[in-house]
Design an enzyme around this catalytic site. Structure first.
Site, PDB file in Angstrom:
ATOM      1  N   ARG A  27      17.266  13.420  15.840  1.00 16.76           N
ATOM      2  CA  ARG A  27      16.079  13.522  16.738  1.00 16.76           C
ATOM      3  C   ARG A  27      16.391  12.490  17.777  1.00 16.76           C
ATOM      4  O   ARG A  27      16.645  11.343  17.646  1.00 16.76           O
ATOM      5  CB  ARG A  27      14.753  13.367  16.144  1.00 16.76           C
ATOM      6  CG  ARG A  27      14.798  12.093  15.577  1.00 16.76           C
ATOM      7  CD  ARG A  27      13.372  11.955  14.848  1.00 16.76           C
ATOM      8  NE  ARG A  27      12.770  10.780  14.284  1.00 16.76           N
ATOM      9  CZ  ARG A  27      13.568  10.052  13.204  1.00 16.76           C
ATOM     10  NH1 ARG A  27      14.600  10.736  12.738  1.00 16.76           N
ATOM     11  NH2 ARG A  27      13.285   8.704  12.976  1.00 16.76           N
ATOM     12  N   CYS A  48       1.367 -28.489  16.826  1.00 13.65           N
ATOM     13  CA  CYS A  48       2.642 -28.073  16.310  1.00 13.65           C
ATOM     14  C   CYS A  48       3.456 -29.385  15.893  1.00 13.65           C
ATOM     15  O   CYS A  48       3.315 -30.389  16.681  1.00 13.65           O
ATOM     16  CB  CYS A  48       3.564 -27.460  17.617  1.00 13.65           C
ATOM     17  SG  CYS A  48       5.143 -27.359  17.346  1.00 13.65           S
ATOM     18  N   CYS A  51       6.473 -30.494  18.496  1.00  9.88           N
ATOM     19  CA  CYS A  51       6.124 -30.754  19.955  1.00  9.88           C
ATOM     20  C   CYS A  51       6.529 -32.142  19.892  1.00  9.88           C
ATOM     21  O   CYS A  51       6.152 -32.999  19.110  1.00  9.88           O
ATOM     22  CB  CYS A  51       5.005 -30.204  20.402  1.00  9.88           C
ATOM     23  SG  CYS A  51       4.775 -28.612  20.933  1.00  9.88           S
ATOM     24  N   ASP A  74      11.985 -32.702   6.507  1.00  7.08           N
ATOM     25  CA  ASP A  74      10.877 -33.558   5.501  1.00  7.08           C
ATOM     26  C   ASP A  74      10.827 -32.867   4.201  1.00  7.08           C
ATOM     27  O   ASP A  74      10.378 -33.684   3.323  1.00  7.08           O
ATOM     28  CB  ASP A  74       9.464 -33.557   6.200  1.00  7.08           C
ATOM     29  CG  ASP A  74       9.613 -34.347   7.528  1.00  7.08           C
ATOM     30  OD1 ASP A  74      10.110 -35.333   7.711  1.00  7.08           O
ATOM     31  OD2 ASP A  74       9.021 -33.911   8.658  1.00  7.08           O
ATOM     32  N   HIS A 110       7.184 -25.843  23.897  1.00  6.76           N
ATOM     33  CA  HIS A 110       6.963 -24.947  22.773  1.00  6.76           C
ATOM     34  C   HIS A 110       6.885 -23.781  22.916  1.00  6.76           C
ATOM     35  O   HIS A 110       7.229 -22.623  21.944  1.00  6.76           O
ATOM     36  CB  HIS A 110       5.517 -25.451  22.498  1.00  6.76           C
ATOM     37  CG  HIS A 110       4.838 -24.585  21.368  1.00  6.76           C
ATOM     38  ND1 HIS A 110       5.110 -25.285  19.996  1.00  6.76           N
ATOM     39  CD2 HIS A 110       4.175 -23.647  21.217  1.00  6.76           C
ATOM     40  CE1 HIS A 110       4.203 -24.457  19.120  1.00  6.76           C
ATOM     41  NE2 HIS A 110       3.795 -23.523  19.804  1.00  6.76           N
ATOM     42  N   ASN A 150      16.145 -19.179  12.100  1.00  8.68           N
ATOM     43  CA  ASN A 150      15.220 -18.173  11.800  1.00  8.68           C
ATOM     44  C   ASN A 150      14.203 -18.039  12.744  1.00  8.68           C
ATOM     45  O   ASN A 150      13.556 -19.028  13.061  1.00  8.68           O
ATOM     46  CB  ASN A 150      14.758 -18.757  10.442  1.00  8.68           C
ATOM     47  CG  ASN A 150      15.065 -17.987   9.345  1.00  8.68           C
ATOM     48  OD1 ASN A 150      16.069 -16.875   9.620  1.00  8.68           O
ATOM     49  ND2 ASN A 150      14.673 -18.329   8.239  1.00  8.68           N
ATOM     50  N   GLY A 156       9.957 -15.321   8.250  1.00  6.82           N
ATOM     51  CA  GLY A 156       9.545 -16.409   7.377  1.00  6.82           C
ATOM     52  C   GLY A 156       9.449 -17.728   8.370  1.00  6.82           C
ATOM     53  O   GLY A 156       9.419 -18.653   7.770  1.00  6.82           O
ATOM     54  N   SER A 158       7.892 -20.425  10.028  1.00 14.81           N
ATOM     55  CA  SER A 158       6.644 -20.899  10.047  1.00 14.81           C
ATOM     56  C   SER A 158       6.014 -21.632  11.470  1.00 14.81           C
ATOM     57  O   SER A 158       5.008 -21.784  11.667  1.00 14.81           O
ATOM     58  CB  SER A 158       6.370 -22.017   8.855  1.00 14.81           C
ATOM     59  OG  SER A 158       7.302 -23.222   8.879  1.00 14.81           O
ATOM     60  N   HIS A 161       7.697 -22.840  17.726  1.00 13.60           N
ATOM     61  CA  HIS A 161       8.649 -23.967  18.654  1.00 13.60           C
ATOM     62  C   HIS A 161      10.055 -23.457  18.303  1.00 13.60           C
ATOM     63  O   HIS A 161      10.365 -23.197  17.223  1.00 13.60           O
ATOM     64  CB  HIS A 161       8.285 -25.275  18.155  1.00 13.60           C
ATOM     65  CG  HIS A 161       8.583 -26.081  19.069  1.00 13.60           C
ATOM     66  ND1 HIS A 161       7.881 -26.801  19.656  1.00 13.60           N
ATOM     67  CD2 HIS A 161      10.032 -26.557  19.634  1.00 13.60           C
ATOM     68  CE1 HIS A 161       8.484 -27.672  20.506  1.00 13.60           C
ATOM     69  NE2 HIS A 161       9.855 -27.399  20.467  1.00 13.60           N
ATOM     70  N   HIS A 163      13.250 -23.715  17.635  1.00  9.53           N
ATOM     71  CA  HIS A 163      14.260 -24.703  16.626  1.00  9.53           C
ATOM     72  C   HIS A 163      15.176 -24.087  15.703  1.00  9.53           C
ATOM     73  O   HIS A 163      15.019 -22.831  15.327  1.00  9.53           O
ATOM     74  CB  HIS A 163      13.310 -25.487  15.774  1.00  9.53           C
ATOM     75  CG  HIS A 163      12.688 -24.668  14.524  1.00  9.53           C
ATOM     76  ND1 HIS A 163      11.540 -23.962  14.903  1.00  9.53           N
ATOM     77  CD2 HIS A 163      12.980 -24.897  13.238  1.00  9.53           C
ATOM     78  CE1 HIS A 163      11.319 -23.591  13.846  1.00  9.53           C
ATOM     79  NE2 HIS A 163      11.760 -23.894  12.531  1.00  9.53           N
ATOM     80  N   GLN A 165      17.983 -24.753  12.337  1.00  8.32           N
ATOM     81  CA  GLN A 165      18.389 -25.701  11.297  1.00  8.32           C
ATOM     82  C   GLN A 165      19.880 -25.900  10.807  1.00  8.32           C
ATOM     83  O   GLN A 165      20.515 -25.127  11.130  1.00  8.32           O
ATOM     84  CB  GLN A 165      17.563 -25.126   9.663  1.00  8.32           C
ATOM     85  CG  GLN A 165      16.153 -24.989  10.292  1.00  8.32           C
ATOM     86  CD  GLN A 165      15.644 -24.501   8.726  1.00  8.32           C
ATOM     87  OE1 GLN A 165      15.677 -25.324   7.640  1.00  8.32           O
ATOM     88  NE2 GLN A 165      14.857 -23.385   8.655  1.00  8.32           N
ATOM     89  N   GLU A 179      34.353 -14.742   2.928  1.00 10.12           N
ATOM     90  CA  GLU A 179      34.847 -14.633   4.211  1.00 10.12           C
ATOM     91  C   GLU A 179      36.171 -15.455   4.243  1.00 10.12           C
ATOM     92  O   GLU A 179      37.328 -15.004   4.895  1.00 10.12           O
ATOM     93  CB  GLU A 179      34.009 -15.090   5.164  1.00 10.12           C
ATOM     94  CG  GLU A 179      33.035 -13.963   5.576  1.00 10.12           C
ATOM     95  CD  GLU A 179      32.108 -14.308   6.896  1.00 10.12           C
ATOM     96  OE1 GLU A 179      32.454 -15.110   7.720  1.00 10.12           O
ATOM     97  OE2 GLU A 179      31.282 -13.297   7.123  1.00 10.12           O
ATOM     98  N   HIS A 278      29.456 -18.856  11.235  1.00 12.94           N
ATOM     99  CA  HIS A 278      30.296 -19.296  10.080  1.00 12.94           C
ATOM    100  C   HIS A 278      31.669 -19.890  10.449  1.00 12.94           C
ATOM    101  O   HIS A 278      32.247 -19.426  11.481  1.00 12.94           O
ATOM    102  CB  HIS A 278      30.627 -17.762   9.431  1.00 12.94           C
ATOM    103  CG  HIS A 278      29.661 -17.342   8.802  1.00 12.94           C
ATOM    104  ND1 HIS A 278      29.593 -16.049   8.244  1.00 12.94           N
ATOM    105  CD2 HIS A 278      28.739 -17.863   7.608  1.00 12.94           C
ATOM    106  CE1 HIS A 278      28.525 -15.853   7.155  1.00 12.94           C
ATOM    107  NE2 HIS A 278      28.090 -16.879   7.109  1.00 12.94           N
ATOM    108  N   HIS A 293      32.582 -17.687  14.002  1.00 11.58           N
ATOM    109  CA  HIS A 293      31.886 -16.518  14.657  1.00 11.58           C
ATOM    110  C   HIS A 293      30.378 -16.747  14.392  1.00 11.58           C
ATOM    111  O   HIS A 293      30.032 -17.366  13.456  1.00 11.58           O
ATOM    112  CB  HIS A 293      32.358 -15.269  14.211  1.00 11.58           C
ATOM    113  CG  HIS A 293      32.428 -15.064  12.616  1.00 11.58           C
ATOM    114  ND1 HIS A 293      33.289 -15.503  11.880  1.00 11.58           N
ATOM    115  CD2 HIS A 293      31.386 -14.616  11.840  1.00 11.58           C
ATOM    116  CE1 HIS A 293      33.077 -15.291  10.455  1.00 11.58           C
ATOM    117  NE2 HIS A 293      31.924 -14.596  10.563  1.00 11.58           N
TER     118      HIS A 293
HETATM  119 ZN   LIG Z   1      30.750 -14.417   8.865  1.00 11.87          ZN
HETATM  120 ZN   LIG Z   2       5.668 -27.142  19.463  1.00 11.46          ZN
END
Ligand SMILES: [Zn+2]
Ligand SMILES: [Zn+2]
Length: 344
Positions: A27, A48, A51, A74, A110, A150, A156, A158, A161, A163, A165, A179, A278, A293
């Site tokens: 379709r 936040c 911030c 933390d 933010h 993320n 997930g 939270s 803002h 950011h 990791q 890989e 990676h 990449h």
């Molecule tokens: Zn990869």
């Molecule tokens: Zn913020």
């Protein structure tokens, strides 16, 4: 390529297969877009914990930073002082894992995302990735540095803002190990990186390319699992992000901003995704076979609220998709690079 029949596609980076069922999307696209009403934009949120100037849950107060800000998580998933040792009793096996987890606030604002930040500010995030990667890599306990973002409650995350990791670990994680082995085997035979060869093939066909600049190409991989999954691949083979030239850093900022903007414009929502880099394990003696990449893995399928689930067959047998990577690439390619929230 069978466009109307069920088939499997091979993923050479992970040595696994994905089932594609294009006949289920016969379709035509209806074109309806159920936009979510985005939260009201606030440049600073007093509640936040990311911030500038606000107190974090752990009790530390953020400095009044004005570009990017990095701190040790933390509530880190890894401990730098985990005691050495392990268990090896028949099939029961475990080993100690030390690591350092950091958080990078991309901007003091933010409400700004990578798609909406100025290119120069995204380039600053890239330079922080480089310096953190380099610094963590010199730590005697660290064998791999995973940089990721993320984004969105659906993933997930939270806090809205913007950011990212960095989790750095003693051991090389599963996917990177696979890989590594696949790229090494390819390089041993062909004397060029697996992703250089793949990129040549993709550039000559063009049907899975989303956008590109002098140094990078964003494409929907032939073997993509998620509906709008993409990869950002450097044109020049490099093992690690620290090998980028000044021009490549600017070009990475450019392609990141343009790619994320296309995602946001697709369903006119801040597109949830996981994005990760990676690259070669930091203590690996030879990494000529590595071609670093970025993977961007978003869950949305049909609108701002309809997502793909990995359940049943996918969880227990093999990943499966309906919309083909070629269709996904075309839809992303046809979008504007002006962010929908910037429209007047
Ligand atoms: Zn990869
Ligand atoms: Zn913020």
């Amino acid at each position: 390529m069978p466009e109307d029949h069920s088939h499997r596609r091979y993923n050479p980076l992970l040595d696994e297969w994905v089932l594609v069922s294009p006949h289920r999307t016969k379709r035509p696209w209806q074109g309806q877009v159920e936009s979510l009403i985005d939260e009201q934009r606030v440049t600073f949120d007093p509640t936040c914990y990311l911030c500038p100037g606000n107190a974090r849950v752990g009790g530390v107060t953020n400095p009044t930073y004005d570009d990017t800000y990095v701190f040790v998580n933390d509530f880190a998933a890894l401990q730098s002082d985990a005691p050495a040792g392990g268990t090896h009793d028949g099939l029961i096996r475990a080993e100690s894992e030390r690591g350092i987890c950091k958080v990078i606030c991309f901007s003091p604002r933010h409400d700004l995302t990578l798609g909406e930040m100025a290119k120069a500010d995204v380039a600053r995030v890239v330079r922080v990735w480089q310096s953190e990667f380099y610094e963590l890599g010199t730590h005697p306990d660290i064998g791999y540095v995973q940089i990721f973002e993320n984004r969105g409650a659906m993933m997930g995350s939270s806090n809205p803002h913007p950011h990212g990791q960095i989790w750095s670990t003693q051991h090389v994680p599963n996917l990177v190990q696979r890989e590594d082995a696949q790229q090494q085997a390819y390089y041993a035979i062909h004397r060029q990186t697996l992703l250089s060869s793949y990129l040549q093939q993709e550039l000559s066909s063009g049907e899975r390319i989303v956008c590109a600049n002098d140094s990078f190409v964003t494409l929907v991989p032939f073997w993509a699992v998620w509906p709008f999954e993409t990869m950002i691949v450097p044109r020049r083979p490099q093992a690690m992000i620290t090998e980028m030239t000044v021009k490549e850093v600017d070009d990475l900022a450019d392609i990141l901003k343009r790619t994320v903007t296309r995602y946001d414009n697709l369903f006119r929502t801040l597109f949830p995704y996981s994005l990760g880099i990676h690259q070669a394990p930091v203590k690996q003696a030879v990494s000529d076979h590595w071609h670093w990449h970025i993977h961007i893995v978003p869950p949305l399928l049909r609108s701002a609220t309809v997502r793909k689930f990995m359940v049943g067959y996918e969880l227990l047998a093999e990943p499966q998709r309906d919309i083909t990577p070629e269709q996904a690439a075309k839809r992303l390619r046809d979008l504007s690079e002006m962010h929908y929230r910037a429209e007047v």
